[in-house]
Design a protein around this motif. Structure first.
Motif, PDB file in Angstrom:
ATOM      1  N   ASP A  37       0.766  -0.976  -0.232  1.00 27.69           N
ATOM      2  CA  ASP A  37      -0.162  -0.097  -0.008  1.00 27.69           C
ATOM      3  C   ASP A  37       1.094   1.446   0.094  1.00 27.69           C
ATOM      4  O   ASP A  37       1.545   1.276   0.092  1.00 27.69           O
ATOM      5  N   GLN A  38       0.271   2.148  -0.428  1.00 24.06           N
ATOM      6  CA  GLN A  38       1.300   3.956   0.035  1.00 24.06           C
ATOM      7  C   GLN A  38      -0.338   4.345  -1.030  1.00 24.06           C
ATOM      8  O   GLN A  38      -1.673   4.142  -0.931  1.00 24.06           O
ATOM      9  N   PRO A  39       0.155   6.242  -0.126  1.00 24.86           N
ATOM     10  CA  PRO A  39      -0.886   6.882  -0.675  1.00 24.86           C
ATOM     11  C   PRO A  39      -0.663   6.980  -1.841  1.00 24.86           C
ATOM     12  O   PRO A  39      -0.442   6.532  -3.025  1.00 24.86           O
ATOM     13  N   ASN A  40      -2.404   7.531  -2.448  1.00 25.38           N
ATOM     14  CA  ASN A  40      -3.173   7.559  -3.952  1.00 25.38           C
ATOM     15  C   ASN A  40      -2.659   8.894  -3.656  1.00 25.38           C
ATOM     16  O   ASN A  40      -2.153   9.551  -3.334  1.00 25.38           O
ATOM     17  N   LEU A  41      -1.382   8.762  -5.429  1.00 21.35           N
ATOM     18  CA  LEU A  41      -0.881   9.783  -5.449  1.00 21.35           C
ATOM     19  C   LEU A  41      -1.119  10.816  -6.332  1.00 21.35           C
ATOM     20  O   LEU A  41      -0.538  12.225  -5.857  1.00 21.35           O
ATOM     21  N   ASP A  42      -2.643  10.499  -6.483  1.00 14.98           N
ATOM     22  CA  ASP A  42      -3.192  11.818  -6.974  1.00 14.98           C
ATOM     23  C   ASP A  42      -3.844  12.735  -6.293  1.00 14.98           C
ATOM     24  O   ASP A  42      -4.622  13.227  -6.978  1.00 14.98           O
ATOM     25  N   PRO A  44      -3.973  12.452  -2.002  1.00 16.10           N
ATOM     26  CA  PRO A  44      -2.885  12.525  -0.878  1.00 16.10           C
ATOM     27  C   PRO A  44      -3.949  11.753   0.455  1.00 16.10           C
ATOM     28  O   PRO A  44      -3.460  10.969   1.534  1.00 16.10           O
ATOM     29  N   LYS A  45      -5.163  12.239   0.298  1.00 11.27           N
ATOM     30  CA  LYS A  45      -6.223  12.160   1.687  1.00 11.27           C
ATOM     31  C   LYS A  45      -6.928  10.839   1.584  1.00 11.27           C
ATOM     32  O   LYS A  45      -6.869   9.666   2.859  1.00 11.27           O
ATOM     33  N   GLU A  46      -6.728  10.083   0.793  1.00 15.38           N
ATOM     34  CA  GLU A  46      -6.652   8.213   0.070  1.00 15.38           C
ATOM     35  C   GLU A  46      -5.214   7.718   0.560  1.00 15.38           C
ATOM     36  O   GLU A  46      -4.483   7.645   0.102  1.00 15.38           O
ATOM     37  N   GLY A  47      -5.888   6.307   0.595  1.00 18.70           N
ATOM     38  CA  GLY A  47      -4.833   5.563   0.675  1.00 18.70           C
ATOM     39  C   GLY A  47      -5.176   4.391  -0.829  1.00 18.70           C
ATOM     40  O   GLY A  47      -5.616   4.712  -1.069  1.00 18.70           O
ATOM     41  N   HIS A  48      -4.457   3.784  -0.334  1.00 21.22           N
ATOM     42  CA  HIS A  48      -3.859   3.439  -2.499  1.00 21.22           C
ATOM     43  C   HIS A  48      -3.604   1.883  -2.172  1.00 21.22           C
ATOM     44  O   HIS A  48      -2.321   0.690  -2.137  1.00 21.22           O
ATOM     45  N   PHE A  62      -8.761   2.077  -3.495  1.00 15.35           N
ATOM     46  CA  PHE A  62      -8.465   3.044  -3.015  1.00 15.35           C
ATOM     47  C   PHE A  62      -9.877   3.523  -1.917  1.00 15.35           C
ATOM     48  O   PHE A  62     -10.883   3.217  -1.809  1.00 15.35           O
ATOM     49  N   THR A  63      -8.625   3.953  -0.278  1.00 15.14           N
ATOM     50  CA  THR A  63      -9.344   4.151   0.257  1.00 15.14           C
ATOM     51  C   THR A  63      -9.442   5.669   1.041  1.00 15.14           C
ATOM     52  O   THR A  63      -8.491   6.022   0.815  1.00 15.14           O
ATOM     53  N   ASN A  64     -10.710   5.611   1.964  1.00 15.50           N
ATOM     54  CA  ASN A  64     -10.612   7.047   2.379  1.00 15.50           C
ATOM     55  C   ASN A  64     -11.030   6.563   4.128  1.00 15.50           C
ATOM     56  O   ASN A  64     -12.338   6.110   4.086  1.00 15.50           O
TER      57      ASN A  64
END
Length: 193
Positions: A37-42, A44-48, A62-64
């Motif tokens: 996992d990492q941040p959603n690069l587009d 940053p409030k979401e996880g990926h 994509f998670t939030n």
């Protein structure tokens, strides 16, 4: 003009709920290893989150943390995703209903699709998921798609409405005859009795 030739699905990205709900569904229910996992690069409030569906490709979510599960069916208008289908073995497919029932997950029951059996249910965000089990294995050196195109041709030639097991069996025989050599002078069906 020339084509842009693709060679398979690289990954599919879905919008999920919060991190733990996503992990619980994709790995805890469907058994897809959570690989990174990492941040959603587009955003940053979401996880990926990245999961392996079993073929080394990726399903990413994509998670939030502010999103909660919403079981209402996702839109199915033209241009929308209707459902995602995942391949499972016959042994696993025979256990799906029991394993969904023990979690209280509503499902379609087994649907006869002629060349495969399917069970449908929704993910926590309302996306329809299909677990599909082929009724055949392709001959050595062939893919499922090779059998399907031959079965389709046989079905159309015979005027049948949809692919059935007889079309699959005849397609497999045809592919074996095309791809495997023999010393026999006559490959036609015989009755040895």
């Amino acid at each position: 003009m020339r084509k842009i030739q693709v060679q398979g699905v690289h990954h599919i990205t879905l919008t999920g709920a919060d991190r733990q709900t996503s992990i619980d569904f994709w790995e805890g229910l469907l058994g897809m290893p959570f690989v990174f996992d990492q941040p959603n690069l587009d955003n940053p409030k979401e996880g990926h989150l990245y999961f392996d569906p079993g073929d080394g490709r990726l399903i990413t979510i994509f998670t939030n943390e502010s999103r909660r599960p919403d079981p209402r069916r996702t839109p199915t208008e033209p241009g929308c995703v209707h459902h995602l289908a995942f391949n499972v073995s016959k042994a696993v497919h025979s256990q799906v209903i029991e394993r969904l029932d023990e979690r209280g997950i509503k499902h379609s029951g087994i649907k006869d699709r002629g060349f495969m059996d399917s069970i449908y249910f929704k993910d926590p965000m309302g996306l329809l998921i299909e677990l599909a089990c082929y009724r055949f294995e392709p001959p050595e050196g062939c893919r499922h798609a090779d059998v399907m195109i031959e079965a389709h041709r046989i079905r159309v030639e015979r005027g049948d409405s949809h692919i059935q097991e007889v079309h699959l069996a005849d397609a497999i025989q045809l592919l074996v005859e095309r791809s495997q050599q023999t010393l026999s002078q006559n490959r036609a069906p015989q009755n040895p009795y």
